[in-house]
Design a protein around this motif. Structure first.
Motif, PDB file in Angstrom:
ATOM      1  N   ASP A 159      50.572  39.876 -24.821  1.00  0.00           N
ATOM      2  CA  ASP A 159      49.789  40.629 -25.808  1.00  0.00           C
ATOM      3  C   ASP A 159      49.438  41.974 -25.179  1.00  0.00           C
ATOM      4  O   ASP A 159      48.668  42.038 -24.219  1.00  0.00           O
ATOM      5  CB  ASP A 159      48.518  39.855 -26.167  1.00  0.00           C
ATOM      6  N   LEU A 160      49.998  43.049 -25.709  1.00  0.00           N
ATOM      7  CA  LEU A 160      49.804  44.376 -25.118  1.00  0.00           C
ATOM      8  C   LEU A 160      48.367  44.873 -25.209  1.00  0.00           C
ATOM      9  O   LEU A 160      47.993  45.808 -24.494  1.00  0.00           O
ATOM     10  CB  LEU A 160      50.719  45.406 -25.802  1.00  0.00           C
ATOM     11  N   ASN A 161      47.570  44.266 -26.040  1.00  0.00           N
ATOM     12  CA  ASN A 161      46.195  44.738 -26.221  1.00  0.00           C
ATOM     13  C   ASN A 161      45.194  44.053 -25.290  1.00  0.00           C
ATOM     14  O   ASN A 161      44.005  44.367 -25.318  1.00  0.00           O
ATOM     15  CB  ASN A 161      45.773  44.550 -27.682  1.00  0.00           C
ATOM     16  N   LYS A 162      45.657  43.144 -24.464  1.00  0.00           N
ATOM     17  CA  LYS A 162      44.760  42.515 -23.493  1.00  0.00           C
ATOM     18  C   LYS A 162      44.351  43.524 -22.432  1.00  0.00           C
ATOM     19  O   LYS A 162      45.156  44.328 -21.969  1.00  0.00           O
ATOM     20  CB  LYS A 162      45.438  41.319 -22.836  1.00  0.00           C
ATOM     21  N   THR A 163      43.086  43.455 -22.042  1.00  0.00           N
ATOM     22  CA  THR A 163      42.574  44.361 -21.011  1.00  0.00           C
ATOM     23  C   THR A 163      42.744  43.742 -19.622  1.00  0.00           C
ATOM     24  O   THR A 163      42.961  42.537 -19.480  1.00  0.00           O
ATOM     25  CB  THR A 163      41.086  44.667 -21.233  1.00  0.00           C
ATOM     26  N   LEU A 164      42.602  44.605 -18.614  1.00  0.00           N
ATOM     27  CA  LEU A 164      42.668  44.108 -17.239  1.00  0.00           C
ATOM     28  C   LEU A 164      41.566  43.079 -16.991  1.00  0.00           C
ATOM     29  O   LEU A 164      41.778  42.099 -16.267  1.00  0.00           O
ATOM     30  CB  LEU A 164      42.548  45.268 -16.253  1.00  0.00           C
ATOM     31  N   ALA A 165      40.402  43.289 -17.587  1.00  0.00           N
ATOM     32  CA  ALA A 165      39.309  42.322 -17.441  1.00  0.00           C
ATOM     33  C   ALA A 165      39.693  40.969 -18.028  1.00  0.00           C
ATOM     34  O   ALA A 165      39.476  39.916 -17.415  1.00  0.00           O
ATOM     35  CB  ALA A 165      38.040  42.852 -18.105  1.00  0.00           C
ATOM     36  N   GLU A 166      40.251  40.977 -19.224  1.00  0.00           N
ATOM     37  CA  GLU A 166      40.663  39.732 -19.876  1.00  0.00           C
ATOM     38  C   GLU A 166      41.767  39.027 -19.098  1.00  0.00           C
ATOM     39  O   GLU A 166      41.849  37.796 -19.083  1.00  0.00           O
ATOM     40  CB  GLU A 166      41.138  40.024 -21.297  1.00  0.00           C
ATOM     41  N   LEU A 167      42.605  39.814 -18.432  1.00  0.00           N
ATOM     42  CA  LEU A 167      43.722  39.265 -17.661  1.00  0.00           C
ATOM     43  C   LEU A 167      43.305  38.820 -16.261  1.00  0.00           C
ATOM     44  O   LEU A 167      44.084  38.171 -15.552  1.00  0.00           O
ATOM     45  CB  LEU A 167      44.836  40.320 -17.538  1.00  0.00           C
ATOM     46  N   GLY A 168      42.102  39.184 -15.855  1.00  0.00           N
ATOM     47  CA  GLY A 168      41.646  38.854 -14.514  1.00  0.00           C
ATOM     48  C   GLY A 168      42.305  39.693 -13.438  1.00  0.00           C
ATOM     49  O   GLY A 168      42.405  39.272 -12.280  1.00  0.00           O
ATOM     50  N   ILE A 169      42.742  40.899 -13.803  1.00  0.00           N
ATOM     51  CA  ILE A 169      43.427  41.791 -12.860  1.00  0.00           C
ATOM     52  C   ILE A 169      42.412  42.667 -12.146  1.00  0.00           C
ATOM     53  O   ILE A 169      41.585  43.330 -12.780  1.00  0.00           O
ATOM     54  CB  ILE A 169      44.461  42.672 -13.585  1.00  0.00           C
ATOM     55  N   ASP A 170      42.481  42.680 -10.818  1.00  0.00           N
ATOM     56  CA  ASP A 170      41.612  43.528 -10.007  1.00  0.00           C
ATOM     57  C   ASP A 170      42.455  44.170  -8.920  1.00  0.00           C
ATOM     58  O   ASP A 170      43.690  44.156  -8.989  1.00  0.00           O
ATOM     59  CB  ASP A 170      40.462  42.704  -9.420  1.00  0.00           C
ATOM     60  N   GLU A 171      41.829  44.718  -7.907  1.00  0.00           N
ATOM     61  CA  GLU A 171      42.553  45.362  -6.821  1.00  0.00           C
ATOM     62  C   GLU A 171      41.758  45.185  -5.532  1.00  0.00           C
ATOM     63  O   GLU A 171      40.559  44.839  -5.564  1.00  0.00           O
ATOM     64  CB  GLU A 171      42.782  46.851  -7.141  1.00  0.00           C
ATOM     65  N   THR A 172      42.412  45.412  -4.394  1.00  0.00           N
ATOM     66  CA  THR A 172      41.735  45.285  -3.097  1.00  0.00           C
ATOM     67  C   THR A 172      40.511  46.189  -3.041  1.00  0.00           C
ATOM     68  O   THR A 172      39.441  45.781  -2.579  1.00  0.00           O
ATOM     69  CB  THR A 172      42.715  45.631  -1.961  1.00  0.00           C
ATOM     70  N   ILE A 173      40.678  47.437  -3.488  1.00  0.00           N
ATOM     71  CA  ILE A 173      39.532  48.294  -3.769  1.00  0.00           C
ATOM     72  C   ILE A 173      39.097  47.925  -5.189  1.00  0.00           C
ATOM     73  O   ILE A 173      39.822  48.238  -6.138  1.00  0.00           O
ATOM     74  CB  ILE A 173      39.889  49.788  -3.687  1.00  0.00           C
ATOM     75  N   PRO A 174      37.986  47.251  -5.379  1.00  0.00           N
ATOM     76  CA  PRO A 174      37.660  46.695  -6.696  1.00  0.00           C
ATOM     77  C   PRO A 174      37.673  47.738  -7.816  1.00  0.00           C
ATOM     78  O   PRO A 174      37.246  48.879  -7.638  1.00  0.00           O
ATOM     79  CB  PRO A 174      36.250  46.129  -6.491  1.00  0.00           C
ATOM     80  N   LEU A 175      38.190  47.323  -8.962  1.00  0.00           N
ATOM     81  CA  LEU A 175      38.212  48.189 -10.128  1.00  0.00           C
ATOM     82  C   LEU A 175      36.806  48.356 -10.687  1.00  0.00           C
ATOM     83  O   LEU A 175      35.975  47.454 -10.618  1.00  0.00           O
ATOM     84  CB  LEU A 175      39.129  47.599 -11.202  1.00  0.00           C
ATOM     85  N   THR A 176      36.575  49.518 -11.269  1.00  0.00           N
ATOM     86  CA  THR A 176      35.287  49.771 -11.909  1.00  0.00           C
ATOM     87  C   THR A 176      35.282  49.132 -13.293  1.00  0.00           C
ATOM     88  O   THR A 176      36.315  48.729 -13.833  1.00  0.00           O
ATOM     89  CB  THR A 176      35.036  51.277 -12.054  1.00  0.00           C
ATOM     90  N   ALA A 177      34.117  49.066 -13.890  1.00  0.00           N
ATOM     91  CA  ALA A 177      33.996  48.500 -15.237  1.00  0.00           C
ATOM     92  C   ALA A 177      34.845  49.284 -16.228  1.00  0.00           C
ATOM     93  O   ALA A 177      35.473  48.704 -17.120  1.00  0.00           O
ATOM     94  CB  ALA A 177      32.530  48.490 -15.666  1.00  0.00           C
ATOM     95  N   GLN A 178      34.865  50.615 -16.077  1.00  0.00           N
ATOM     96  CA  GLN A 178      35.673  51.442 -16.975  1.00  0.00           C
ATOM     97  C   GLN A 178      37.152  51.158 -16.781  1.00  0.00           C
ATOM     98  O   GLN A 178      37.897  51.020 -17.764  1.00  0.00           O
ATOM     99  CB  GLN A 178      35.380  52.926 -16.722  1.00  0.00           C
ATOM    100  N   GLU A 179      37.593  51.063 -15.540  1.00  0.00           N
ATOM    101  CA  GLU A 179      39.015  50.835 -15.267  1.00  0.00           C
ATOM    102  C   GLU A 179      39.482  49.504 -15.828  1.00  0.00           C
ATOM    103  O   GLU A 179      40.624  49.367 -16.296  1.00  0.00           O
ATOM    104  CB  GLU A 179      39.264  50.903 -13.763  1.00  0.00           C
ATOM    105  N   LYS A 180      38.602  48.510 -15.825  1.00  0.00           N
ATOM    106  CA  LYS A 180      38.980  47.189 -16.302  1.00  0.00           C
ATOM    107  C   LYS A 180      39.156  47.125 -17.815  1.00  0.00           C
ATOM    108  O   LYS A 180      39.650  46.126 -18.341  1.00  0.00           O
ATOM    109  CB  LYS A 180      37.945  46.156 -15.857  1.00  0.00           C
ATOM    110  N   THR A 181      38.763  48.190 -18.525  1.00  0.00           N
ATOM    111  CA  THR A 181      38.969  48.212 -19.984  1.00  0.00           C
ATOM    112  C   THR A 181      40.378  48.655 -20.354  1.00  0.00           C
ATOM    113  O   THR A 181      40.749  48.623 -21.527  1.00  0.00           O
ATOM    114  CB  THR A 181      37.949  49.130 -20.672  1.00  0.00           C
ATOM    115  N   ALA A 182      41.174  49.072 -19.372  1.00  0.00           N
ATOM    116  CA  ALA A 182      42.554  49.478 -19.641  1.00  0.00           C
ATOM    117  C   ALA A 182      43.362  48.292 -20.156  1.00  0.00           C
ATOM    118  O   ALA A 182      43.213  47.162 -19.682  1.00  0.00           O
ATOM    119  CB  ALA A 182      43.191  50.035 -18.380  1.00  0.00           C
ATOM    120  N   THR A 183      44.220  48.548 -21.136  1.00  0.00           N
ATOM    121  CA  THR A 183      45.077  47.503 -21.697  1.00  0.00           C
ATOM    122  C   THR A 183      46.477  47.573 -21.083  1.00  0.00           C
ATOM    123  O   THR A 183      46.850  48.554 -20.433  1.00  0.00           O
ATOM    124  CB  THR A 183      45.206  47.660 -23.215  1.00  0.00           C
ATOM    125  N   ILE A 184      47.258  46.536 -21.330  1.00  0.00           N
ATOM    126  CA  ILE A 184      48.658  46.547 -20.899  1.00  0.00           C
ATOM    127  C   ILE A 184      49.372  47.738 -21.513  1.00  0.00           C
ATOM    128  O   ILE A 184      50.173  48.417 -20.864  1.00  0.00           O
ATOM    129  CB  ILE A 184      49.358  45.241 -21.288  1.00  0.00           C
TER     130      ILE A 184
END
Length: 360
Positions: A105-130
């Motif tokens: 689903d291309l509209n899923k966000t990084l937050a919904e997907l559980g995607i993070d990074e070694t340098i943790p993503l910010t709340a704003q960055e986690k709203t990005a979709t596929i």
């Protein structure tokens, strides 16, 4: 004791030599491979406009296909080479297949997907979709594996743009798309590509093992949760992808990638003239594809001077591949000898111009 020491050193040296010289991938011979068809075409003028490299230059393979048939081929077109950033356009095609199968689903966000990074993503960055990542509009401006040049020197400040608001061709988006793809589909990248691209296209030099995850060197250059997926393909196999894109996702009568996805992914989603980085000849970008308004062509390219040009209106594909190594040693030698050398696209452009104006 001295003999044991000498033999230990020799054994270690032989081990290191084997490690650095053994190819990372091998040419397979898949049962589903099919040969290209060749048109009866006088290509002597093309050879003159787009000359071969000298005997001391790198291995270079070039092809031109018109309406699916090869009208020009030169160099080791069967040699598997690292595609570098051309891998991203392949990933775009695989997303199209996966979306069509209902796996992503291309509209899923990084937050919904559980995607993070070694340098943790910010709340704003986690709203990005596929979808944002496919457009290079994630708004995530972090170091990533395999990046270079403007991806490093011209990276915007974190949270300076919201997801979807600004185009920045970065490896975080591309690499995270690989992580998400594996997570959501349940397939490794190479296995999916083999099953749903290579086999339907009858690729001659590809197997699942041609996709290698991770950094090519002994020590990773970036601490990241999203590895670089190195994809090795021959020129003659990559050319099939170009033909399939030119023919709206069809290869020899079979719909390999949905026609709607080809139209969507090669549409101009980002105007590169509104960007702080100059992207050369390209005016727009799609879903991991480059677009050149001047002649209506779609491109994919990669570090080391790998290019493919698709003119869908004329069903014309031009491709150039340059060998950048297939082992630690050969890759290192290429970077030392050729890494900072640049060849122009003048030959490819001249051949394309001649074909359009004089022959097609």
């Amino acid at each position: 004791m001295r003999k044991l020491f000498v033999w230990s050193i020799l054994t270690l040296m032989l081990g290191v030599f084997a490690l650095v010289t053994v190819p990372r991938v091998w040419n397979p011979s898949p049962e589903t491979q099919t040969a290209h068809s060749f048109a009866d075409f006088d290509s002597s003028q093309i050879g003159a406009l787009w000359p071969a490299p000298g005997p001391d230059d790198r291995k270079r393979a070039r092809m031109i296909l018109y309406k699916g048939d090869v009208i020009f081929a030169d160099g080791p077109t069967d040699l598997i080479m690292n595609t570098h950033s051309m891998r991203k356009s392949i990933m775009s095609l695989m997303y199209g297949i996966a979306v069509d199968k209902g796996l992503i689903d291309l509209n899923k966000t990084l937050a919904e997907l559980g995607i993070d990074e070694t340098i943790p993503l910010t709340a704003q960055e986690k709203t990005a979709t596929i979808r944002d990542l496919l457009m290079f509009r994630s708004g995530v401006f972090l170091p990533a594996a395999g990046e270079h040049d403007a991806q490093i020197t011209d990276r915007p400040q974190r949270d300076s743009y919201k997801p979807g608001a600004y185009f920045f061709a970065n490896n975080f988006d591309a690499n995270a798309l690989g992580t998400i793809f594996v997570q959501e589909t349940g397939y490794e990248i190479g296995a999916f590509m083999d099953a749903f691209l290579a086999k339907p296209l009858g690729m001659q030099d590809f197997q699942a093992e041609n996709v290698i995850m991770g950094d090519p060197w002994f020590m990773p250059s970036t601490d990241t949760q999203h590895p670089h997926y190195h994809t090795y393909m021959s020129a003659r196999d990559f050319a099939r992808i170009g033909v399939m894109v030119a023919q709206e996702g069809v290869w020899r009568g079979q719909q390999v990638v949905p026609e709607s996805w080809i139209a969507l992914s090669t549409a101009p989603h980002s105007d590169l003239r509104d960007n702080h980085i100059g992207y050369g000849q390209y005016s727009h970008a799609g879903y991991l594809w480059w677009i050149k308004d001047a002649d209506g062509t779609v491109w994919t390219d990669g570090y080391g001077e790998h290019f493919m040009m698709v003119d869908a209106a004329r069903d014309l594909v031009l491709i150039e591949r340059n060998y950048t190594g297939n082992s630690y040693l050969s890759t290192g030698l290429w970077m030392f000898v050729y890494g900072n050398r640049s060849q122009s696209l003048n030959g490819m452009r001249a051949a394309y111009k001649w074909l359009v104006q004089e022959r097609l």
